[in-house]
Every structure is written in C-alpha cells, then in structure tokens.
Design an enzyme around this catalytic site. Structure first.
Site, PDB file in Angstrom:
ATOM      1  N   ARG A  22       0.284  -1.118   0.502  1.00 24.71           N
ATOM      2  CA  ARG A  22      -0.171  -0.201  -0.161  1.00 24.71           C
ATOM      3  C   ARG A  22       0.925   0.984   0.137  1.00 24.71           C
ATOM      4  NH1 ARG A  22      -3.685  -0.971   4.799  1.00 24.71           N
ATOM      5  NH2 ARG A  22      -4.075   0.499   4.572  1.00 24.71           N
ATOM      6  N   ASN A 177      -5.210  -4.513  20.556  1.00 22.62           N
ATOM      7  CA  ASN A 177      -4.047  -4.742  20.262  1.00 22.62           C
ATOM      8  C   ASN A 177      -2.897  -4.218  20.030  1.00 22.62           C
ATOM      9  OD1 ASN A 177      -1.829  -6.474  21.205  1.00 22.62           O
ATOM     10  ND2 ASN A 177      -2.401  -7.840  19.130  1.00 22.62           N
TER      11      ASN A 177
END
Ligand code: UD1
Ligand code: CA
Length: 453
Positions: A22, A177
């Site tokens: 990306r 997380n």
C-alpha cells in the site's frame, strides 16, 4: 528505565518482513523515513534504549536492503529470513536460533510501528520481571475495526482475538492490541511452537500466545499506551501522520530543553538534531540529519541545515543553506542567500550576503563580502580555498581554488583570485576603469528623438 530490568538479558525480535504494497513504493515499507531515520532504525533504537542486549531482525526473502539498514542502525543485529508469510508467530519463529539461546526477556516489535518509546518497551520488560510470562500492550481506539481485541480481567490478559475471528460481542471491545509483545525467554519457544493456524486467515497468530500461556498455568498481563504511540504505518497517509507525531515529540523535547521556537509547527527536526540552550529557531527551518546547534545561536527563518555544526552565539539566515561538512565557530554570522558546504569558519567570521563557500577554511574574524564565490570545482575535482584569520574578501570576488588568501590578506572587490595572496597584501584583478568625459550627455542627445512615446 526501571533499574530492575538491567539485571536480565533481553532479546528483541523486530519483524520487518512487511509487504508494504500500500506504500506504492520501490522502497520496502520499513525503510521509509520518519524524522530522517528509517522506521526500522527508530524501532531498533527504541529496543536498544530499553536495554535489549541482543537483536534479531526478521526480513522477507531477497531483502538485502533491509538487512543492510538493520546492521547500519545496529551493528550486531542478527538477520533472519522468513521465507513464507505465514503470520506474526511464524515470523517470530524464524528467529528460533536466537530464541533458543535462553535470554531472560524477549520483546517482539513491529518495524512498521515506529513511535513506540523505549519507556514502553521497558515497562513490558518490567512486567516480565514481576513474574508475567506474556505481556501484551493495549490501546483504546475510537474505531477498533481491524485490530485484534484484548480480553482482560483486571490486569490479566486472558486472550487476544483478531477482528476477523471475533464475535459481535468481542467486536464491541474497544481495547485493541498494539501488536508488540513481551514473552519470558524461558517459555517463549514452548509457547510459540504450540500456536496453530486454525483461524479465519489460516495464519500463525502471535496473538494466540497469551491464551496458550494461560492454559499452561502461566501469568499474563496487559499494559496500555496511548493510540498515538502505537499507530502503524501502512500507506503514505499514515506515514505522514507518524511523521507529524514524531515531529511534535521532537519539538516538545527541544523546547523543554531550553530552545525557543516561534512557530514550532513550521520547524522540521531530524531524530538526531541537537539544539543547545537558548537557541532560537525562527519559522520555516528544516534540520536534516546530523546538525548540532550550540548554545545561544539563532537560526533565522527559512533556513535549511544538514550535517552542520553551528557554534555558540552564531547567527544563520534568513534563507541560509548549510550543507554537510559545514562547521561554524562561535559568533559566526551567515546571512541571507548564503550556501556553505564542507567549510569551516573561525570564530566571529562573517559571510553576510549572497555567497557560496565550498571546500574552504575561513579564519577567525575574516569578512567575506557580498557575492563571493569559491570556484571549488573544475569539472573533475573539488579544490580547497584557504582564507586566513582577519582576511577581507571584497564583494563579488571569485576565488579560483586551489588558492590561499593568507592572514590579513585583502582582496579588492570584483577580483578573480587565481594566485595566492600573501599576508597583509592587497590583490586586485579586474579591468581598470576609464571615464570618458561628456559621453553620456552626447549619447542621450543622439538618441532622444528615436524614443517612441
Ligand atoms: C497485528 C495483530 C493485531 C493488532 C495489529 C496492530 C497479529 C496476528 N495481529 O495485526 O492483533 O491489532 O497488528 O497493528 O499479530 N509480519 C511478518 N510476517 C508475517 C506476518 C506479519 O513479518 O508473516 C509482520 C508485518 O510486517 C508487520 C507485523 O508483523 O510488521 C504485523 O503484521 P500485520 O499483518 O500487519 O498484522 P495485522 O493484521 O496488522
Ligand atoms: Ca498491520
């Protein structure tokens, strides 16, 4: 850093096998820079400062560039290659050889999460020191979509469930997380080798470690950090966000250490910029890597500095460019539209306007007039110019290197200096002026009628 960490050895495993598609870049993601240093470099520096005694970097196949950067950032970093991308736990296990050496603490860091501080890694280690076998790091996200969710009871980490595997009820948990983890070295290989890939993504999840540790009867803990510290970088928009966060951190640290910034948000710092006390930085100043500015110096607006030392009480800019190898002594003055490269200037020397100095040594209290140019390059080699203490270089002079103007030498304005100038001498090298009486009056008289109205 808590003192009790220093008694234990620590292995840091930094995962740098990211695909980074990306980023739309020829450069691997973790080599993209923030504040002049690769993201990988930031993470290596943080784990080092948290007391990691050994470092393993896990890279993708054929990524010599990442290996080279890892070893440049930290000599002694051991490189491990993860041949197939089968998940974060699989990546950590690529460093099994290091894990098997029995370190007390193991920390796992992601090279694309570059803002985590050494203090946070040290907190994770301290929790291991207090008896936890696995310590996870959580953060509160306003939009937790995509992140693993932390299932906790008090400060016990019962498990982590990936977004894709989570139930509706679990997806409502906002404690996410951060990804990084600390594991007791004693149990690390045992815990990691029990991780399977029976999940939505058919990956070996590092996030299974806490639940496995609990099932083994071990203690697991959760700590938290602000989201701003654990933001990851997957594309250029997030890279810019991380850059902004890092800049803000660096500026705040500089100001707290005694630097005045008139418009902090317009000052760009590098990770290693060193600014002394009572330094003043005006708006729109860019510090590339390796700049040291000593106490009381002023960097005026719109200046660009890189690889330069600015001595105490010196004044630079506005619109100055200091390139690598510039070394300015105390109280030197560098004015507007001056470019300096690989040049030292002695105490109190002045270069006030429109000048290029390259590969030169300028003595103390020398004065370099407006428009002076060192002609340092002959198309093949760079040549040196030496200007002695107290020398005076008249405006619009060209110094054709190699050449020396000795102590107290004086160069007349507009001179092209091609020969050494002895101490105390005057050098003048320019066409002599002649005045033709009445010429201008006659010229205008001849042409007046030609002017169109
Ligand atoms: C991971 C966590 C998730 C957490 C999120 C935070 C797991 C399973 N999930 O998810 O709980 O909320 O980070 O951003 O750990 N990597 C490898 N090899 C692999 C896979 C990953 O080296 O085979 C590296 C990546 O380069 C990256 C890091 O591990 O640096 C995290 O991997 P990524 O796939 O981005 O994990 P997430 O899905 O973001
Ligand atoms: Ca990620």
């Amino acid at each position: 850093m808590p003192d009790d960490n220093t008694a234990r050895s620590c292995l840091a495993i930094v995962l740098a096998a990211g695909e980074g598609t990306r980023m739309k870049s020829a450069l691997p993601k973790v080599l993209h820079r923030i504040a002049g240093r690769s993201m990988l470099g930031h993470v290596l520096s943080a784990v080092h400062d948290a007391g990691a005694t050994h470092v393993g970097v896990v890279i993708g196949p054929d990524r010599d560039d990442v290996a080279i950067e890892a070893q440049a950032a930290m000599s002694g970093a051991e490189i491990f290659v993860q041949r197939e991308r089968l998940g974060t736990a699989h990546a950590v296990l690529a460093a099994s050889a290091a894990l098997g050496r029995g370190h007390n603490d193991v920390i796992v860091a992601f090279a694309d999460t570059p803002l985590v501080t050494a203090a946070t890694f040290a907190r994770l280690r301290a929790a291991l020191g207090e008896g936890a076998a696995v310590v996870g790091l959580g953060f509160e996200a306003p939009d937790p979509t995509g992140y693993g969710r932390m299932i906790v009871a008090g400060d016990t980490l019962e498990g982590i469930v990936e977004h894709k595997d989570a139930t509706e009820a679990q997806r409502r948990i906002t404690l996410c997380n951060a990804g990084l983890l600390a594991i007791s070295g004693r149990y690390a290989l045992d815990i990691l080798s029990r991780i399977g890939d029976a999940n939505a993504q058919k990956e070996f999840y590092l996030t299974d470690a806490p639940a496995i540790a609990r099932a083994m009867g071990l203690v697991t803990r959760v700590l938290t950090a602000p989201e701003s510290e654990v933001q990851g970088v997957n594309d250029r928009v997030q890279l810019a966000a991380a850059e902004a966060a890092m800049q803000s951190r660096l500026r705040t640290a500089a100001m707290r250490a005694g630097v005045t910034m008139l418009d902090p948000s317009s000052v760009f710092l590098s990770h290693d910029t060193k600014l002394g006390r009572d330094v003043i930085v005006e708006p729109q100043v860019f510090f590339g890597p390796k700049v040291i500015v000593e106490d009381g110096a002023v960097i005026h607006a719109c200046s660009h500095l890189e690889g330069a030392r600015v001595g105490a009480g010196a004044s630079v800019g506005p619109f100055a460019r200091l390139r690598p190898g510039t070394d300015l002594g105390a109280k030197v003055k560098v004015g507007n539209f001056v470019e300096i490269k690989a040049t030292t200037l002695g105490k109190g020397a002045k270069v006030s306007h429109l000048t290029y100095l390259g590969d030169a040594a300028v003595g103390a209290e020398a004065n370099i007039g407006a428009g002076t140019i060192t002609c340092n390059y002959d198309g093949y080699a760079k040549n040196r110019t030496v200007i002695g203490d107290g020398a005076f270089i008249g405006s619009n002079s060209s110094l054709v290197a190699p050449v020396t103007v000795a102590t107290g030498g004086y160069v007349g304005s507009g001179t092209v200096v091609t020969k050494d100038v002895p101490s105390g001498a005057l050098a003048v090298g320019r066409a002599r002026q002649t005045n033709i009486e009445g010429w201008a009056d006659a010229f205008h008289a001849r042409n007046r009628d030609r002017k169109k109205t």
